[in-house]
Write a protein that holds these residues in place. Sequence first.
Motif, PDB file in Angstrom:
ATOM      1  N   GLY A  42     -75.077 -26.657  31.177  1.00  0.00           N
ATOM      2  CA  GLY A  42     -75.089 -25.542  31.734  1.00  0.00           C
ATOM      3  C   GLY A  42     -73.787 -25.081  32.668  1.00  0.00           C
ATOM      4  O   GLY A  42     -73.168 -23.938  32.452  1.00  0.00           O
ATOM      5  N   PHE A  43     -73.212 -26.248  33.398  1.00  0.00           N
ATOM      6  CA  PHE A  43     -72.099 -25.919  33.855  1.00  0.00           C
ATOM      7  C   PHE A  43     -70.942 -25.661  33.093  1.00  0.00           C
ATOM      8  O   PHE A  43     -70.166 -24.816  33.512  1.00  0.00           O
ATOM      9  CB  PHE A  43     -71.728 -27.325  34.746  1.00  0.00           C
ATOM     10  N   THR A  44     -70.941 -26.058  31.766  1.00  0.00           N
ATOM     11  CA  THR A  44     -69.926 -25.949  30.735  1.00  0.00           C
ATOM     12  C   THR A  44     -69.962 -24.459  30.368  1.00  0.00           C
ATOM     13  O   THR A  44     -68.931 -23.679  30.255  1.00  0.00           O
ATOM     14  CB  THR A  44     -69.917 -26.754  29.494  1.00  0.00           C
ATOM     15  N   VAL A  45     -71.293 -23.807  30.162  1.00  0.00           N
ATOM     16  CA  VAL A  45     -71.176 -22.585  29.665  1.00  0.00           C
ATOM     17  C   VAL A  45     -71.024 -21.695  30.961  1.00  0.00           C
ATOM     18  O   VAL A  45     -70.025 -20.740  30.631  1.00  0.00           O
ATOM     19  CB  VAL A  45     -72.741 -22.158  29.609  1.00  0.00           C
ATOM     20  N   VAL A  46     -71.068 -21.605  32.210  1.00  0.00           N
ATOM     21  CA  VAL A  46     -70.629 -20.938  33.186  1.00  0.00           C
ATOM     22  C   VAL A  46     -69.259 -21.026  33.308  1.00  0.00           C
ATOM     23  O   VAL A  46     -68.614 -19.900  33.647  1.00  0.00           O
ATOM     24  CB  VAL A  46     -71.425 -21.420  34.450  1.00  0.00           C
ATOM     25  N   SER A  47     -68.709 -22.151  33.408  1.00  0.00           N
ATOM     26  CA  SER A  47     -67.134 -22.362  33.568  1.00  0.00           C
ATOM     27  C   SER A  47     -66.559 -21.672  32.501  1.00  0.00           C
ATOM     28  O   SER A  47     -65.375 -20.944  32.664  1.00  0.00           O
ATOM     29  CB  SER A  47     -66.695 -23.899  33.389  1.00  0.00           C
ATOM     30  N   CYS A  48     -67.076 -21.942  31.236  1.00  0.00           N
ATOM     31  CA  CYS A  48     -66.253 -21.121  29.977  1.00  0.00           C
ATOM     32  C   CYS A  48     -66.005 -19.518  30.060  1.00  0.00           C
ATOM     33  O   CYS A  48     -65.360 -18.941  30.002  1.00  0.00           O
ATOM     34  CB  CYS A  48     -67.126 -21.442  28.777  1.00  0.00           C
ATOM     35  N   ILE A  49     -67.430 -18.977  30.557  1.00  0.00           N
ATOM     36  CA  ILE A  49     -67.506 -17.487  30.916  1.00  0.00           C
ATOM     37  C   ILE A  49     -66.590 -17.056  32.018  1.00  0.00           C
ATOM     38  O   ILE A  49     -65.729 -16.150  31.970  1.00  0.00           O
ATOM     39  CB  ILE A  49     -69.105 -17.124  31.224  1.00  0.00           C
ATOM     40  N   PHE A  50     -66.506 -17.889  33.129  1.00  0.00           N
ATOM     41  CA  PHE A  50     -65.721 -17.152  34.351  1.00  0.00           C
ATOM     42  C   PHE A  50     -64.264 -17.566  34.119  1.00  0.00           C
ATOM     43  O   PHE A  50     -63.427 -16.637  34.461  1.00  0.00           O
ATOM     44  CB  PHE A  50     -66.140 -18.087  35.526  1.00  0.00           C
ATOM     45  N   CYS A  51     -63.932 -18.485  33.376  1.00  0.00           N
ATOM     46  CA  CYS A  51     -62.472 -18.859  33.158  1.00  0.00           C
ATOM     47  C   CYS A  51     -61.900 -18.178  31.949  1.00  0.00           C
ATOM     48  O   CYS A  51     -60.787 -18.212  31.773  1.00  0.00           O
ATOM     49  CB  CYS A  51     -62.235 -20.442  32.871  1.00  0.00           C
ATOM     50  N   GLN A  52     -62.838 -17.351  31.246  1.00  0.00           N
ATOM     51  CA  GLN A  52     -62.398 -16.749  30.053  1.00  0.00           C
ATOM     52  C   GLN A  52     -62.817 -15.269  30.059  1.00  0.00           C
ATOM     53  O   GLN A  52     -62.992 -14.431  29.250  1.00  0.00           O
ATOM     54  CB  GLN A  52     -62.705 -17.233  28.811  1.00  0.00           C
ATOM     55  N   LEU A  53     -62.953 -14.821  31.426  1.00  0.00           N
ATOM     56  CA  LEU A  53     -63.394 -13.408  31.738  1.00  0.00           C
ATOM     57  C   LEU A  53     -62.391 -12.193  31.118  1.00  0.00           C
ATOM     58  O   LEU A  53     -62.897 -11.279  30.581  1.00  0.00           O
ATOM     59  CB  LEU A  53     -63.513 -13.042  32.967  1.00  0.00           C
ATOM     60  N   HIS A  54     -61.329 -12.509  30.935  1.00  0.00           N
ATOM     61  CA  HIS A  54     -60.192 -11.673  30.540  1.00  0.00           C
ATOM     62  C   HIS A  54     -60.108 -11.554  28.870  1.00  0.00           C
ATOM     63  O   HIS A  54     -59.517 -10.608  28.340  1.00  0.00           O
ATOM     64  CB  HIS A  54     -58.786 -11.820  31.071  1.00  0.00           C
TER      65      HIS A  54
ATOM     66  N   MET B  66     -72.064  -9.300  32.536  1.00  0.00           N
ATOM     67  CA  MET B  66     -70.986  -9.181  33.572  1.00  0.00           C
ATOM     68  C   MET B  66     -69.441  -9.146  32.891  1.00  0.00           C
ATOM     69  O   MET B  66     -68.745  -8.878  33.224  1.00  0.00           O
ATOM     70  CB  MET B  66     -71.046 -10.281  34.626  1.00  0.00           C
ATOM     71  N   LEU B  67     -69.495 -10.231  31.779  1.00  0.00           N
ATOM     72  CA  LEU B  67     -68.477 -10.359  31.078  1.00  0.00           C
ATOM     73  C   LEU B  67     -68.044  -9.009  30.214  1.00  0.00           C
ATOM     74  O   LEU B  67     -66.716  -8.741  30.375  1.00  0.00           O
ATOM     75  CB  LEU B  67     -68.781 -11.356  29.939  1.00  0.00           C
ATOM     76  N   PHE B  68     -68.867  -8.051  29.756  1.00  0.00           N
ATOM     77  CA  PHE B  68     -68.495  -6.741  29.164  1.00  0.00           C
ATOM     78  C   PHE B  68     -68.139  -6.033  30.274  1.00  0.00           C
ATOM     79  O   PHE B  68     -67.010  -5.236  30.027  1.00  0.00           O
ATOM     80  CB  PHE B  68     -69.539  -6.389  28.376  1.00  0.00           C
ATOM     81  N   VAL B  69     -68.505  -5.845  31.604  1.00  0.00           N
ATOM     82  CA  VAL B  69     -68.365  -5.175  32.519  1.00  0.00           C
ATOM     83  C   VAL B  69     -67.043  -5.407  32.930  1.00  0.00           C
ATOM     84  O   VAL B  69     -66.008  -4.360  33.373  1.00  0.00           O
ATOM     85  CB  VAL B  69     -69.335  -5.161  33.736  1.00  0.00           C
ATOM     86  N   HIS B  70     -66.656  -6.557  33.408  1.00  0.00           N
ATOM     87  CA  HIS B  70     -65.534  -7.100  33.721  1.00  0.00           C
ATOM     88  C   HIS B  70     -64.350  -6.955  32.719  1.00  0.00           C
ATOM     89  O   HIS B  70     -63.077  -6.352  33.119  1.00  0.00           O
ATOM     90  CB  HIS B  70     -65.478  -8.490  34.069  1.00  0.00           C
ATOM     91  N   SER B  71     -64.651  -7.158  31.467  1.00  0.00           N
ATOM     92  CA  SER B  71     -63.660  -6.790  30.391  1.00  0.00           C
ATOM     93  C   SER B  71     -63.260  -5.581  30.478  1.00  0.00           C
ATOM     94  O   SER B  71     -61.749  -5.185  30.071  1.00  0.00           O
ATOM     95  CB  SER B  71     -64.059  -7.195  29.084  1.00  0.00           C
ATOM     96  N   ARG B  72     -64.173  -4.467  30.416  1.00  0.00           N
ATOM     97  CA  ARG B  72     -63.729  -3.100  30.438  1.00  0.00           C
ATOM     98  C   ARG B  72     -63.021  -2.753  31.803  1.00  0.00           C
ATOM     99  O   ARG B  72     -62.164  -1.737  31.538  1.00  0.00           O
ATOM    100  CB  ARG B  72     -65.073  -2.236  30.695  1.00  0.00           C
ATOM    101  N   SER B  73     -63.301  -3.086  32.834  1.00  0.00           N
ATOM    102  CA  SER B  73     -62.656  -2.833  34.029  1.00  0.00           C
ATOM    103  C   SER B  73     -61.359  -3.216  33.969  1.00  0.00           C
ATOM    104  O   SER B  73     -60.181  -2.706  34.173  1.00  0.00           O
ATOM    105  CB  SER B  73     -63.243  -3.554  35.396  1.00  0.00           C
ATOM    106  N   PHE B  74     -61.267  -4.583  33.403  1.00  0.00           N
ATOM    107  CA  PHE B  74     -59.831  -5.120  33.218  1.00  0.00           C
ATOM    108  C   PHE B  74     -58.909  -4.212  32.390  1.00  0.00           C
ATOM    109  O   PHE B  74     -57.641  -4.246  32.729  1.00  0.00           O
ATOM    110  CB  PHE B  74     -59.824  -6.669  32.750  1.00  0.00           C
ATOM    111  N   ARG B  75     -59.519  -3.833  31.370  1.00  0.00           N
ATOM    112  CA  ARG B  75     -58.843  -3.131  30.184  1.00  0.00           C
ATOM    113  C   ARG B  75     -58.504  -1.799  30.885  1.00  0.00           C
ATOM    114  O   ARG B  75     -57.285  -1.206  30.859  1.00  0.00           O
ATOM    115  CB  ARG B  75     -59.648  -2.708  29.102  1.00  0.00           C
ATOM    116  N   GLU B  76     -59.395  -1.010  31.844  1.00  0.00           N
ATOM    117  CA  GLU B  76     -58.765  -0.021  32.303  1.00  0.00           C
ATOM    118  C   GLU B  76     -58.043  -0.177  33.459  1.00  0.00           C
ATOM    119  O   GLU B  76     -56.968   0.904  33.470  1.00  0.00           O
ATOM    120  CB  GLU B  76     -60.177   0.786  33.305  1.00  0.00           C
ATOM    121  N   MET B  77     -57.822  -1.139  34.130  1.00  0.00           N
ATOM    122  CA  MET B  77     -56.998  -1.450  35.035  1.00  0.00           C
ATOM    123  C   MET B  77     -55.441  -1.602  34.309  1.00  0.00           C
ATOM    124  O   MET B  77     -54.418  -1.310  34.721  1.00  0.00           O
ATOM    125  CB  MET B  77     -57.213  -2.845  35.719  1.00  0.00           C
TER     126      MET B  77
END
Length: 637
Positions: A128-140, A185-196
């Motif tokens: 579980g920790f591996t999944v969480v880490s992968c998502i947070f460290c690869q948000l962009h 959350m990944l999709f929301v962040h990715s869209r915000s990052f793109r807009e930024m």
Amino acid sequence: MRLHNSEAVDPTEAAYLRAVLEAYARQVPVLYVILTISAVTLAASHLRVAPLALAVAAPAVLIAICTLRIVTWARRRNRPMDYPAARRALRTANILGPVLGAGFLGWALALFQYSDPFLQAHVIFFCGFTVVSCIFCQLHARTAALGVTLAVVPALTLFLLTRGQPTLVAIGVNLALVSAAMVRMLFVHSRSFREMILGQLETKRLSDENYRLANLDSLTSLPNRRRFFARLDEAIENVGSRGRFVVGVIDLDGFKPINDLYGHIAGDKVLIEAGDRLAAAAGDDTFISRLGGDEFAVIFAGSVSDAEALGFAERMCAALQAPFALQGGSAKISASVGLVSSDQCGGSAKLLYERADYALYFAKGARRGHPVMFSAEHETAIRRFHAVEQALMSADIDREFSLNYQPIVDARTGKVGSLEALARWTSPTAGVVSPADFIPVAERSELINYITQALLRRALADAAAWPDHVGLSFNLSARDLSPEAMLGIIGLVRASGLDPKRLVFEITETAAMRDFALAESALNALHALGVGVALDDFGAGHSSLTYVRLLPLDEIKIDRGFILDIERDPTSRDITRSMVDLCRNLKLACVIEGVETETQRDILTGLGCRLMQGYLFSPPLKAEDIPLRLGDALLAA
């Protein structure tokens, strides 16, 4: 982030991809460090219960891959990448991420069967920790994060649900729901990052455009006046490390007639091509800019010597002498260049420019079409110019200025037809100042208009005392051709009561060329008044028959330069004969200036000349000396 092959790359998408890669390169090493630490602790907790192949060999391979990826991304982080390289790097991450995630999951689940309840909890925590880490460290890098999530979460959830143990089933359901929320959350962040990123790119684009507009000339795309002075300041600051440099101001000779005769579109085309030619002739350490109008500037850097700078400038002048193709024909111009070295002015950008501009002024007068390097003699002339300027600003025009008159004589009869008014100035501080010195100074300000009108008022009063058949010739400056100045001049003529037919106003070729439309309008106004108009110093500048044809002229005065060698130079005689014939064919009066010897007079008479002016007949005279010096016979009809 969608990756695809395409021949045409959208610059915005390429920039966005590089931004994704930069953010990913900063964060993904942290992910591999987390995985390494977690793998080491999980392997250590199973050393006594699991086979060595699972407890040591398998994690060693996975940790080695993580270490290799840490090194790879650490090296890549500060290395700029082009678009294809960035695509390849992210494509590799998209593939390797899920594979490595599946590898860690398979290894952890293989340990599950050797674990007691506590160790099984450790295995589930690790997954579980591996999944969480992968998502947070690869948000962009959304694709990479989704790939790892899909490779790990469904398989782990299915594994837990099939164990049949209520606690594990609950953990599986919880893991699936939390992972789904994190993907959202990944999709929301990715869209915000793109807009930024796109916002930053647009801001940079606008900033670059503002910089371009502020520092580049919109017509020629060369650096503009503002950028030139900024670059000049930089050159002054770096003179200690990069050595001396030379500044040049370039002015196009004969450009104004192109605008007047062919129109501004043709003039713009010439300016664009002139800028291209200058840029092509420039060296690696040469900075070219357009200051405005038909004026350009150059900075020769790299410890260039005066001789080298003169050589560069000569090549630039040569490049501009080739004809310019225009619609329906071609045009030829030349260029004069004023140069000054950086060690002339003690590190002042303003003084460097002023001295280069003065050298240009000297070049246009003495070496038109060539470069001139500012010298000590020019420095002396500038001091003289400023002294005259200061004296002129405080001068009592009516008291200090006076007029002399030089006769224009019919050489065949010896009769005086008119007298030319010549301005004289005796300053209490500067002494006797030549018109060649004070007129350029006065023309730089509105003083020339005041001087012209004050002297014209006096000349008209003097002429009123002469016999009716004797005319007055009076010189006008280029600044006197403005509508406001012309109204004042016309008002003085009308108020004087002098017959306008006795009056001739002289303008130089240079004055006519400065603004042809203005000159034409002003001279038409004088013609309507009934006065005559003469083109002075004909042949001294860039003579154009177009001016003779289009301007309302009554008289042409041939420059004295053609007379100096007329006694021994057949070419001078031929040129003079041609100009006299031109005047005769156009029904214009022709006056020869600068006649000083009887031989010159005889040659000119033989060429068909009648009206002459010069010291052979009389030097300039004061008004009160005219009757005494010339005598009643010369003034008689």
